[in-house]
Design a protein around this motif. Structure first.
Motif, PDB file in Angstrom:
ATOM      1  N   ALA A 168       1.121 -20.841 -10.538  1.00  0.00           N
ATOM      2  CA  ALA A 168       1.532 -21.789 -11.584  1.00  0.00           C
ATOM      3  C   ALA A 168       1.432 -23.222 -11.074  1.00  0.00           C
ATOM      4  N   THR A 169       1.802 -23.451  -9.819  1.00  0.00           N
ATOM      5  CA  THR A 169       1.693 -24.778  -9.217  1.00  0.00           C
ATOM      6  C   THR A 169       0.237 -25.219  -9.185  1.00  0.00           C
ATOM      7  N   ALA A 170      -0.653 -24.300  -8.854  1.00  0.00           N
ATOM      8  CA  ALA A 170      -2.088 -24.608  -8.826  1.00  0.00           C
ATOM      9  C   ALA A 170      -2.597 -24.955 -10.223  1.00  0.00           C
ATOM     10  N   GLU A 171      -2.138 -24.216 -11.232  1.00  0.00           N
ATOM     11  CA  GLU A 171      -2.531 -24.508 -12.617  1.00  0.00           C
ATOM     12  C   GLU A 171      -2.072 -25.912 -13.008  1.00  0.00           C
ATOM     13  N   ALA A 172      -0.828 -26.233 -12.678  1.00  0.00           N
ATOM     14  CA  ALA A 172      -0.300 -27.561 -12.999  1.00  0.00           C
ATOM     15  C   ALA A 172      -1.074 -28.650 -12.260  1.00  0.00           C
ATOM     16  N   SER A 173      -1.413 -28.397 -10.997  1.00  0.00           N
ATOM     17  CA  SER A 173      -2.197 -29.361 -10.222  1.00  0.00           C
ATOM     18  C   SER A 173      -3.555 -29.607 -10.859  1.00  0.00           C
ATOM     19  N   SER A 174      -4.160 -28.541 -11.391  1.00  0.00           N
ATOM     20  CA  SER A 174      -5.470 -28.691 -12.035  1.00  0.00           C
ATOM     21  C   SER A 174      -5.392 -29.516 -13.309  1.00  0.00           C
ATOM     22  N   LEU A 175      -4.194 -29.613 -13.888  1.00  0.00           N
ATOM     23  CA  LEU A 175      -3.988 -30.427 -15.091  1.00  0.00           C
ATOM     24  C   LEU A 175      -3.593 -31.866 -14.761  1.00  0.00           C
ATOM     25  N   GLY A 176      -3.401 -32.157 -13.479  1.00  0.00           N
ATOM     26  CA  GLY A 176      -3.059 -33.517 -13.067  1.00  0.00           C
ATOM     27  C   GLY A 176      -1.686 -33.679 -12.465  1.00  0.00           C
ATOM     28  N   TYR A 177      -0.882 -32.626 -12.429  1.00  0.00           N
ATOM     29  CA  TYR A 177       0.454 -32.686 -11.824  1.00  0.00           C
ATOM     30  C   TYR A 177       0.311 -32.458 -10.317  1.00  0.00           C
ATOM     31  N   VAL A 178      -0.213 -33.462  -9.636  1.00  0.00           N
ATOM     32  CA  VAL A 178      -0.578 -33.299  -8.227  1.00  0.00           C
ATOM     33  C   VAL A 178       0.634 -33.170  -7.304  1.00  0.00           C
ATOM     34  N   ASN A 179       1.809 -33.585  -7.755  1.00  0.00           N
ATOM     35  CA  ASN A 179       3.010 -33.490  -6.928  1.00  0.00           C
ATOM     36  C   ASN A 179       3.866 -32.258  -7.249  1.00  0.00           C
ATOM     37  N   ALA A 180       3.364 -31.392  -8.101  1.00  0.00           N
ATOM     38  CA  ALA A 180       4.112 -30.181  -8.458  1.00  0.00           C
ATOM     39  C   ALA A 180       4.321 -29.320  -7.212  1.00  0.00           C
ATOM     40  N   CYS A 181       5.471 -28.647  -7.151  1.00  0.00           N
ATOM     41  CA  CYS A 181       5.816 -27.821  -5.986  1.00  0.00           C
ATOM     42  C   CYS A 181       6.179 -26.402  -6.405  1.00  0.00           C
ATOM     43  N   ASN A 182       6.138 -25.530  -5.428  1.00  0.00           N
ATOM     44  CA  ASN A 182       6.516 -24.137  -5.618  1.00  0.00           C
ATOM     45  C   ASN A 182       7.712 -23.836  -4.725  1.00  0.00           C
ATOM     46  N   TYR A 183       8.752 -23.264  -5.301  1.00  0.00           N
ATOM     47  CA  TYR A 183       9.870 -22.778  -4.481  1.00  0.00           C
ATOM     48  C   TYR A 183       9.447 -21.409  -3.979  1.00  0.00           C
ATOM     49  N   SER A 184       8.970 -21.384  -2.748  1.00  0.00           N
ATOM     50  CA  SER A 184       8.313 -20.182  -2.217  1.00  0.00           C
ATOM     51  C   SER A 184       9.255 -18.993  -2.025  1.00  0.00           C
ATOM     52  N   GLY A 185      10.553 -19.267  -1.838  1.00  0.00           N
ATOM     53  CA  GLY A 185      11.500 -18.154  -1.664  1.00  0.00           C
ATOM     54  C   GLY A 185      11.746 -17.398  -2.949  1.00  0.00           C
ATOM     55  N   GLY A 186      11.575 -18.088  -4.070  1.00  0.00           N
ATOM     56  CA  GLY A 186      11.748 -17.465  -5.373  1.00  0.00           C
ATOM     57  C   GLY A 186      13.180 -17.035  -5.658  1.00  0.00           C
ATOM     58  N   TYR A 187      13.316 -16.380  -6.793  1.00  0.00           N
ATOM     59  CA  TYR A 187      14.655 -15.946  -7.214  1.00  0.00           C
ATOM     60  C   TYR A 187      15.253 -14.939  -6.231  1.00  0.00           C
ATOM     61  N   GLN A 188      14.411 -14.189  -5.560  1.00  0.00           N
ATOM     62  CA  GLN A 188      14.909 -13.203  -4.594  1.00  0.00           C
ATOM     63  C   GLN A 188      15.706 -13.892  -3.489  1.00  0.00           C
ATOM     64  N   GLU A 189      15.157 -14.955  -2.912  1.00  0.00           N
ATOM     65  CA  GLU A 189      15.868 -15.691  -1.864  1.00  0.00           C
ATOM     66  C   GLU A 189      17.087 -16.402  -2.445  1.00  0.00           C
ATOM     67  N   TRP A 190      16.921 -17.007  -3.618  1.00  0.00           N
ATOM     68  CA  TRP A 190      18.028 -17.727  -4.256  1.00  0.00           C
ATOM     69  C   TRP A 190      19.236 -16.800  -4.472  1.00  0.00           C
ATOM     70  N   SER A 191      18.981 -15.634  -5.036  1.00  0.00           N
ATOM     71  CA  SER A 191      20.089 -14.720  -5.343  1.00  0.00           C
ATOM     72  C   SER A 191      20.778 -14.229  -4.066  1.00  0.00           C
ATOM     73  N   LYS A 192      20.009 -14.031  -2.987  1.00  0.00           N
ATOM     74  CA  LYS A 192      20.612 -13.603  -1.721  1.00  0.00           C
ATOM     75  C   LYS A 192      21.503 -14.710  -1.156  1.00  0.00           C
ATOM     76  N   LYS A 193      20.986 -15.944  -1.163  1.00  0.00           N
ATOM     77  CA  LYS A 193      21.724 -17.039  -0.570  1.00  0.00           C
ATOM     78  C   LYS A 193      22.899 -17.470  -1.438  1.00  0.00           C
ATOM     79  N   GLU A 194      22.789 -17.252  -2.718  1.00  0.00           N
ATOM     80  CA  GLU A 194      23.889 -17.601  -3.607  1.00  0.00           C
ATOM     81  C   GLU A 194      24.854 -16.420  -3.797  1.00  0.00           C
ATOM     82  N   LYS A 195      24.540 -15.303  -3.137  1.00  0.00           N
ATOM     83  CA  LYS A 195      25.365 -14.082  -3.201  1.00  0.00           C
ATOM     84  C   LYS A 195      25.543 -13.566  -4.619  1.00  0.00           C
ATOM     85  N   LYS A 196      24.421 -13.522  -5.359  1.00  0.00           N
ATOM     86  CA  LYS A 196      24.482 -13.024  -6.753  1.00  0.00           C
ATOM     87  C   LYS A 196      23.835 -11.687  -6.863  1.00  0.00           C
TER      88      LYS A 196
END
Length: 196
Positions: A168-196
């Motif tokens: 998705a970040t690559a798609e956005a970059s191709s449209l001109g959003y050159v500073n778009a980022c990807n949260y590489s850990g994703g929801y899996q990492e978020w839920s573990k670290k947030e204890k959800k």
């Protein structure tokens, strides 16, 4: 005295590398040299076809727009196309301080129903290009948030584990959003670290 016909030959190895015994005579309807010639010509033609397709493939790859290299870099996480990934800590800091952050969840609706990062907007990965091609008014009407400007540094994509987010970040970059980022850990990492 019996004479061996011209169309027979003594062979030690056939063109297909079938080993024959010493002094074994085999009758060939065509001389061995012709078999060898046919084999060599066929091999050369095959190599020519393979090389031709390789060269054509490389030309097609180079012919396509340069954003493909950016997409590949983002997908392989090499960092060639700039900083394309952020960590859990970076995302937490952005969520705490930024009012304009657009966090896009590109997972399927089923995955989102099981849990989401607070403040994220759901835009499935298959529709990212179409979504960010919309006019700002259409975008706001459809997703309920303001469409970010092209130069924004506050556009972050995430998925479950990082791969769809990178796409998705690559798609956005191709449209001109050159500073778009990807949260590489994703929801899996978020839920573990947030204890959800």
């Amino acid at each position: 005295m019996l004479q061996t016909p011209l169309w027979t030959q003594k062979l030690s190895v056939s063109p297909f590398k079938i080993k024959l015994f010493k002094n074994y005579t085999i009758a060939c309807p065509v001389p061995y040299a012709l078999y060898e010639y046919i084999f060599l010509v066929t091999r050369e033609f095959f190599l020519f076809v393979v090389l031709k397709h390789c060269v054509v493939g490389l030309r097609l790859f180079r012919w396509q727009n340069h954003t493909r290299v950016g997409e590949l870099a983002a997908f392989m996480n090499t960092g060639i196309a700039g900083k394309k990934e952020i960590s859990y800590e970076d995302l937490k800091a952005l969520l705490a301080k930024s009012q304009n952050l657009l966090l896009v969840d590109v997972r399927s609706q089923d995955e989102v129903d099981k849990g989401r990062i607070p403040g994220s907007t759901h835009i499935p990965v298959a529709t990212v290009k179409d979504a960010f091609s919309l006019e700002p008014e259409e975008f706001k009407a459809k997703y309920g948030v303001t469409k970010p400007p092209l130069e924004t540094s506050e556009l972050v994509f995430h998925c479950q584990m990082g791969r769809r987010g990178a796409a998705a970040t690559a798609e956005a970059s191709s449209l001109g959003y050159v500073n778009a980022c990807n949260y590489s850990g994703g929801y899996q990492e978020w839920s573990k670290k947030e204890k959800k």
